[in-house]
Design a protein around this motif. Structure first.
Motif, short mmCIF file in Angstrom:
data_model
loop_
_atom_site.label_atom_id
_atom_site.label_comp_id
_atom_site.label_asym_id
_atom_site.label_seq_id
_atom_site.Cartn_x
_atom_site.Cartn_y
_atom_site.Cartn_z
N HIS A 5 44.14 45.72 36.96
CA HIS A 5 45.45 45.75 36.33
C HIS A 5 45.97 44.32 36.24
N THR A 6 46.39 43.91 35.06
CA THR A 6 46.87 42.55 34.89
C THR A 6 48.11 42.53 34.02
N ASP A 8 51.45 39.51 32.49
CA ASP A 8 51.77 38.10 32.24
C ASP A 8 52.13 37.38 33.54
N ALA A 26 46.37 39.45 38.63
CA ALA A 26 45.79 40.78 38.51
C ALA A 26 45.53 41.37 39.88
N TYR A 40 43.57 36.71 36.78
CA TYR A 40 42.77 37.69 36.03
C TYR A 40 41.41 37.14 35.65
N VAL A 52 39.73 47.61 32.56
CA VAL A 52 40.87 46.70 32.50
C VAL A 52 42.07 47.41 31.87
N ARG A 53 43.20 47.30 32.56
CA ARG A 53 44.48 47.76 32.00
C ARG A 53 45.40 46.55 31.94
N ARG A 54 45.84 46.23 30.73
CA ARG A 54 46.73 45.10 30.52
C ARG A 54 48.15 45.61 30.29
N TRP A 55 49.10 45.01 31.00
CA TRP A 55 50.50 45.40 30.86
C TRP A 55 51.33 44.20 30.46
#
Length: 219
Positions: A5-6, A8, A26, A40, A52-55
């Motif tokens: 999970h990452t 900004d 991350a 990350y 990978v889950r980008r938020w």
């Protein structure tokens, strides 16, 4: 399965001297625990097969609210859309108003399920206070929320669905810390800074993870 999970900006939480934000940070989740925390690019290079889950915005520890009984056993959440025309969309409180609803244990349980969804949608992972209605306890247990004893002494925060109510800094609402070995319990908010998080509120939550499971995701 490993999940990365990452966001900004990662805010680890904890004491002020430890809570240094990490741009592009991350967390690597394995099962129900955090396996690694770091940049990350470093973690993605070391674990290329991780999902990978980008938020957008911030990745922070999950949030804590007080007053589980007040929020879930003395507040009724109308069923949208079936009851909204008659009752409105706002939570209903007060002895007289709840008396008019002729609440049953089953109805309290349904309301509590809707209430826990509202909490998860605000990045909440834990609540404090005892619960006495069996159907409500079941709803909370199934939601994944941790129930903690009510705080003793002074300094208790206001009872509200808003985890930041009455706080001067958002870190006072964080439950736990993002570090290796800790429970995989965190939330992502679509704001650029902690100051913006406090100003814009917990409804900016885009994801809530408890026990490594994604229990809320804003669509």
């Amino acid at each position: 399965m490993l999940t990365l999970h990452t966001a900004d900006l990662l805010v680890p939480g904890g004491a002020a001297d430890e809570a240094v934000p990490l741009p592009g940070g991350a967390v690597l989740v394995e099962g129900d625990r955090i396996a690694r925390v770091g940049p990350y690019e470093d973690l993605a290079g070391r674990y290329p097969h991780a999902r990978v889950r980008r938020w957008p915005g911030l990745l922070v520890p999950g949030l804590l609210v007080h007053g589980a009984a007040e929020l879930l056993e003395r507040t009724y959440y109308p069923d949208d859309p079936y009851e909204v025309t008659e009752l409105g969309a706002e939570p209903i409180t007060g002895e007289a108003a709840l008396g008019d609803l002729k609440m049953t244990e089953a109805r309290w349980g349904h309301s509590a399920r809707r209430g826990t969804q509202k909490l998860l949608a605000r990045g909440v992972v834990a609540v404090t206070g005892g619960l006495t209605v069996p159907s409500v306890r079941t709803a909370v247990t199934r939601s994944g929320l941790t129930v903690l004893p009510a705080p003793s002494g002074g300094g208790r925060r206001p009872v509200s669905l808003d985890p930041f109510a009455g706080l001067a800094v958002p870190g006072e609402a964080y439950y736990g810390r993002l570090e290796a070995g800790a429970p995989a319990r965190f939330a992502a908010f679509a704001v650029p800074t902690e100051a913006a998080l406090l100003a814009e509120g917990a409804t900016t939550c885009v994801a809530t993870v408890i026990g490594g499971r994604l229990l809320h995701r804003r669509r």
